[in-house]
Design an enzyme around this catalytic site. Structure first.
Site, PDB file in Angstrom:
ATOM      1  N   CYS B  59       0.814  -1.217   0.000  1.00  0.00           N
ATOM      2  CA  CYS B  59       0.000   0.000   0.000  1.00  0.00           C
ATOM      3  C   CYS B  59       0.847   1.265   0.000  1.00  0.00           C
ATOM      4  CB  CYS B  59      -0.941   0.006   1.198  1.00  0.00           C
ATOM      5  SG  CYS B  59      -0.087  -0.023   2.789  1.00  0.00           S
ATOM      6  N   CYS B  69      10.245  -9.056   6.312  1.00  0.00           N
ATOM      7  CA  CYS B  69      10.284 -10.503   6.172  1.00  0.00           C
ATOM      8  C   CYS B  69      11.681 -11.018   6.477  1.00  0.00           C
ATOM      9  CB  CYS B  69       9.880 -10.883   4.745  1.00  0.00           C
ATOM     10  SG  CYS B  69      10.038 -12.641   4.408  1.00  0.00           S
ATOM     11  N   HIS B  85      -1.431  -6.738   5.058  1.00  0.00           N
ATOM     12  CA  HIS B  85      -0.576  -6.924   3.890  1.00  0.00           C
ATOM     13  C   HIS B  85       0.548  -7.897   4.165  1.00  0.00           C
ATOM     14  CE1 HIS B  85      -2.155  -2.714   2.715  1.00  0.00           C
ATOM     15  NE2 HIS B  85      -3.008  -3.663   2.415  1.00  0.00           N
ATOM     16  N   HIS B  89       1.804 -10.994   1.734  1.00  0.00           N
ATOM     17  CA  HIS B  89       3.183 -11.335   1.363  1.00  0.00           C
ATOM     18  C   HIS B  89       3.430 -12.822   1.569  1.00  0.00           C
ATOM     19  CE1 HIS B  89       7.493 -11.067   0.835  1.00  0.00           C
ATOM     20  NE2 HIS B  89       7.665 -11.641   2.012  1.00  0.00           N
ATOM     21  N   HIS B  96       7.520 -17.595   3.238  1.00  0.00           N
ATOM     22  CA  HIS B  96       7.857 -16.290   3.830  1.00  0.00           C
ATOM     23  C   HIS B  96       6.794 -15.941   4.869  1.00  0.00           C
ATOM     24  CE1 HIS B  96      10.658 -14.756   0.452  1.00  0.00           C
ATOM     25  NE2 HIS B  96      10.622 -16.083   0.460  1.00  0.00           N
ATOM     26  N   CYS B 191       1.985   2.631  74.155  1.00  0.00           N
ATOM     27  CA  CYS B 191       1.323   1.718  73.220  1.00  0.00           C
ATOM     28  C   CYS B 191       2.151   1.543  71.951  1.00  0.00           C
ATOM     29  CB  CYS B 191      -0.092   2.176  72.891  1.00  0.00           C
ATOM     30  SG  CYS B 191      -0.198   3.792  72.122  1.00  0.00           S
ATOM     31  N   HIS B 490      -3.332   6.373  68.990  1.00  0.00           N
ATOM     32  CA  HIS B 490      -3.232   5.120  69.712  1.00  0.00           C
ATOM     33  C   HIS B 490      -2.830   4.007  68.754  1.00  0.00           C
ATOM     34  CE1 HIS B 490      -3.848   2.295  72.852  1.00  0.00           C
ATOM     35  NE2 HIS B 490      -4.787   1.638  72.195  1.00  0.00           N
TER      36      HIS B 490
END
Lengths: 191, 550
Positions: B59, B69, B85, B89, B96, B191, B490
């Site tokens: 394209c 590839c 696409h 291929h 491929h 505490c 606390h």
């Protein structure tokens, strides 16, 4: 060639929006590709377990919020699991390991603070190391620069008799401190 | 390699990938190796000239994902299932089928239309990357942590030991409540101390250590009569708390000893529980240091003292130059992990919100850990000197956990101190914390692997046998909570014993349901490794008898 101003602008804005969408697509594919790899390779975190924990916590918060409006859970006057009840201030009595006096547990910390010469009030004075205390003891002179509990105007002679419990006057504390020094006799005090 | 070694599961290759490999082996990968480009922050892509824009051969556009590839270097795109696409291929040329994403160097099967994975490909990429990566001149710091691990074996007394125990002790009798559950009297704003003590009294390795008489206070006092020893005082508390007596205990001697150790914290005012915890561990460690006549550390330089053996882990800090990719690594020991709560975002009191997790704005411990280990860009005023570039550059800093401790303590920074205004305030925001926690994603091995794109590769820091899941799984056993304001608050501790939760509020021990703990405001959370490993030590006397024989 001759584009009107509007055409020019719309062309530019089209171009920039194309550019932006390309960038956005690229970013999205980056993330998708990484996530795909992580998932396929089994590296992803156990999201189910994490979500379960989140759900349980959210549920818990709702239920606790509801129930606390009904009953009082925080009261200190409840019975513990062993069936015991305790007063708000711990009432056990034991001996102070610094001065030997009998102290109520719930008031031990404030007593110990003065007894050991630590705490805010004591720290306000310049030197308060143990050597300074010992020096003061051996000299016997009530040097007021050391602790606020040394009232220099007090020329009271302390006898060896026991001081009654519960009085936490400053002079008494000083007496108590000196009486624990193994090497000092009370003669040091009477000057 | 389909089993879960090294934390990966290598997926089965698709038939097209298998075919490709069968026919071409590693040839294609080797060729590709020469065409790779590595960004400083780990991004791998295919090299190309600056002015050369790859275009799809079908394209002629450069949109979306472009693939090259592996066989003929033809470029094609895959925008959507409709406009694939790359697939075209593969149809036009037989065989491929495998291509590589130009921007990301990921394998792609054009027929399956999916990203595929091959360990050999990843290895090829990694080797190339390692060659290119700038290295420190001195070789960098290698953290060698070759710890031989011995599996946890439960100790069973032999006949001699049984006899010894029968002669030297008397049974406590029965109780429907677990042993060691005993209230602690509040001695006047203590505490903060009680809450941490309760957590430590039930820290499994610590409890085992003291209850096995590993620090005998009588012997210790004999060897140094006037010495201050917090461990001895701890031993006394353990004896008292596990004695079977359920009347609340007053840890007065401990307070006295601690105030002597931490003179600056000794005052009758509320202290920070975390600060106390740090100070206490330091006290136990210090005394241990003074006493040990032999080597104070084992072969790896780890401290022998019980405080460190239980709580000490190692943090790794990486600073990476954003220009050249050079990373400077430092290791620091830690006894806990302090986490920041996420910065303010409005309206987090969504108790009734049905949606889960991050979406609803709940802060979570996992979220804090994610933030703790995420790469942080150091400001431009904090430029780091890069050894490779030889000038100050903008850098990224990332923390990770090199070695997990046996017991993990998380401290949530709820107290904000503003030095400007000289005042402090408390952050009350709720923090969700899990009961079961997997720390694997925060390990250095995971973080580094992620930095390099999670390639299938053996990275530095991967210990061959330590990657089994169990060593990074933790269970919550104690939560120290703080309620109220900064000055007038606390502390209360929740303990998990025999899968039941107990609330330890100074002298009052009550039973609570799990949901109370989940909904509480966590300040310090204590997690213990699900499975213990005994660290192999040269001092064999520290091992249980069983291991001697094996």
């Amino acid at each position: 060639m001759s584009m009107s101003k509007e055409d020019n602008n719309s062309f530019h804005s089209q171009l920039s929006s194309h550019l932006f969408s390309d960038l956005l697509d690229s970013l999205i594919i980056d993330v998708a590709s990484e996530c795909h790899r992580v998932a396929r390779l089994g590296l992803d975190r156990n999201l189910e377990e994490e979500e379960e924990e989140l759900r349980l916590s959210a549920q818990a918060r709702v239920m606790v919020a509801d129930s606390s409006s009904n009953c009082e859970t925080n009261s200190k006057y409840t019975t513990d699991i062993f069936g015991q009840t305790h007063p708000a201030v711990a009432s056990e009595i034991f001996e102070c390991m610094n001065c030997g006096r009998s102290i109520v547990a719930g008031r031990f910390a404030p007593h110990l603070e003065k007894c050991m010469g630590k705490g805010r009030k004591a720290r306000m004075k310049l030197t308060r190391s143990s050597t300074a205390t010992q020096q003061r003891q051996s000299r016997g002179s009530p040097n007021s620069s050391y602790t606020p509990y040394m009232n220099s105007s007090s020329n009271v002679h302390y006898s060896n008799s026991r001081v009654s419990n519960g009085t936490s006057g400053m002079m008494m504390d000083e007496y108590q401190k000196s009486s624990t020094e193994p090497t000092e006799g009370t003669s040091e005090e009477s000057r | 390699m389909s089993t879960k070694t090294q934390r990966y599961t290598t997926p089965q290759p698709c038939p097209h990938l298998s075919d490709y490999r069968a026919k071409h082996g590693l040839k294609g990968y080797r060729v590709l190796q020469k065409c790779l480009k590595f960004g400083p922050l780990g991004k791998t892509s295919i090299k190309r000239e600056q002015n050369q824009i790859p275009k799809c051969s079908f394209c002629l556009k450069s949109h979306g994902r472009l693939f090259v590839c592996l066989i003929c270097a033809n470029v094609s795109c895959c925008g959507s299932p409709n406009s694939n696409h790359a697939h075209l291929h593969s149809r036009s040329e037989v065989g491929h089928e495998i291509a590589v994403d130009i921007e990301r160097a990921e394998l792609f099967c054009c027929v399956c239309c999916d990203q595929v994975y091959d360990p050999e490909f990843d290895m090829t990429v990694m080797f190339a990357q390692i060659m290119v990566l700038p290295k420190a001149i001195n070789g960098g710091s290698e953290y060698s942590s070759k710890r031989r691990k011995i599996d946890y074996k439960q100790w069973v007394p032999n006949s001699r030991e049984l006899l010894l125990m029968q002669r030297g002790s008397s049974p406590l009798g029965n109780s429907c409540f677990p042993w060691g559950l005993r209230g602690l009297n509040n001695l006047g704003n203590t505490c903060f101390m009680n809450s941490v003590l309760q957590a430590l009294l039930h820290t499994p390795p610590l409890r085992n250590y003291f209850l096995s008489d590993r620090h005998n206070r009588k012997l210790c006092q004999k060897s140094s009569p006037s010495g201050l020893c917090l461990a001895c005082d701890m031993d006394a508390i353990f004896s008292a708390v596990f004695s079977g007596d359920r009347k609340p205990y007053s840890p007065a001697k401990f307070l006295y000893s601690w105030w002597q150790h931490a003179a600056n914290l000794a005052s009758y005012e509320q202290q920070d529980a975390h600060e106390f915890f740090m100070s206490m561990l330091d006290g136990i460690h210090e005394r241990e240091e003074r006493d040990q006549r032999g080597p104070r550390t084992d072969g790896n330089g780890d401290c022998y003292c019980v405080a460190h053996r239980v709580f000490s882990g190692v943090l790794r800090s990486d600073v990476t130059c954003t220009v050249c990719g050079f990373t400077s690594t430092t290791y620091d020991p830690c006894v806990d992990i302090s986490l920041d709560l996420d910065p303010y975002y409005g309206g987090s009191s969504m108790v009734t919100d049905k949606s889960l997790g991050k979406g609803s704005g709940t802060s979570t411990l996992i979220g804090c850990l994610d933030r703790f280990t995420r790469p942080e860009k150091l400001g431009s005023d904090q430029k780091f000197f890069c050894q490779n570039c030889q000038i100050r550059q903008e850098s990224l800093k990332q923390m990770s956990i090199r070695r997990l401790p046996l017991v993990l303590c998380f401290h949530i920074k709820r107290f904000e101190h503003s030095s400007i205004r000289n005042m402090s305030k408390k952050v009350d925001r709720y923090l969700q914390f899990p009961f079961s926690l997997d720390m694997a994603p925060y390990l250095s091995s995971s973080i580094i692997r992620n930095r390099f794109g999670n390639r299938i590769f053996i990275f530095e820091g991967d210990e061959p046998d330590a990657c089994s899941d169990s060593s990074s799984e933790f269970e919550l056993f104690a939560v120290v909570t703080h309620t109220g304001k900064l000055e007038a608050g606390h502390y209360v501790t929740y303990l998990r014993l025999r899968n039941q939760w107990y609330k330890c509020d100074d002298a009052w021990i009550t039973q609570v349901s799990e949901r109370v703990v989940r909904a509480s405001q966590g300040y310090m959370m204590y997690y213990v490794q699900k499975m213990f490993y005994y660290k192999a030590s040269d001092d064999l006397s520290s091992l249980p008898e069983q291991n001697h024989r094996s």
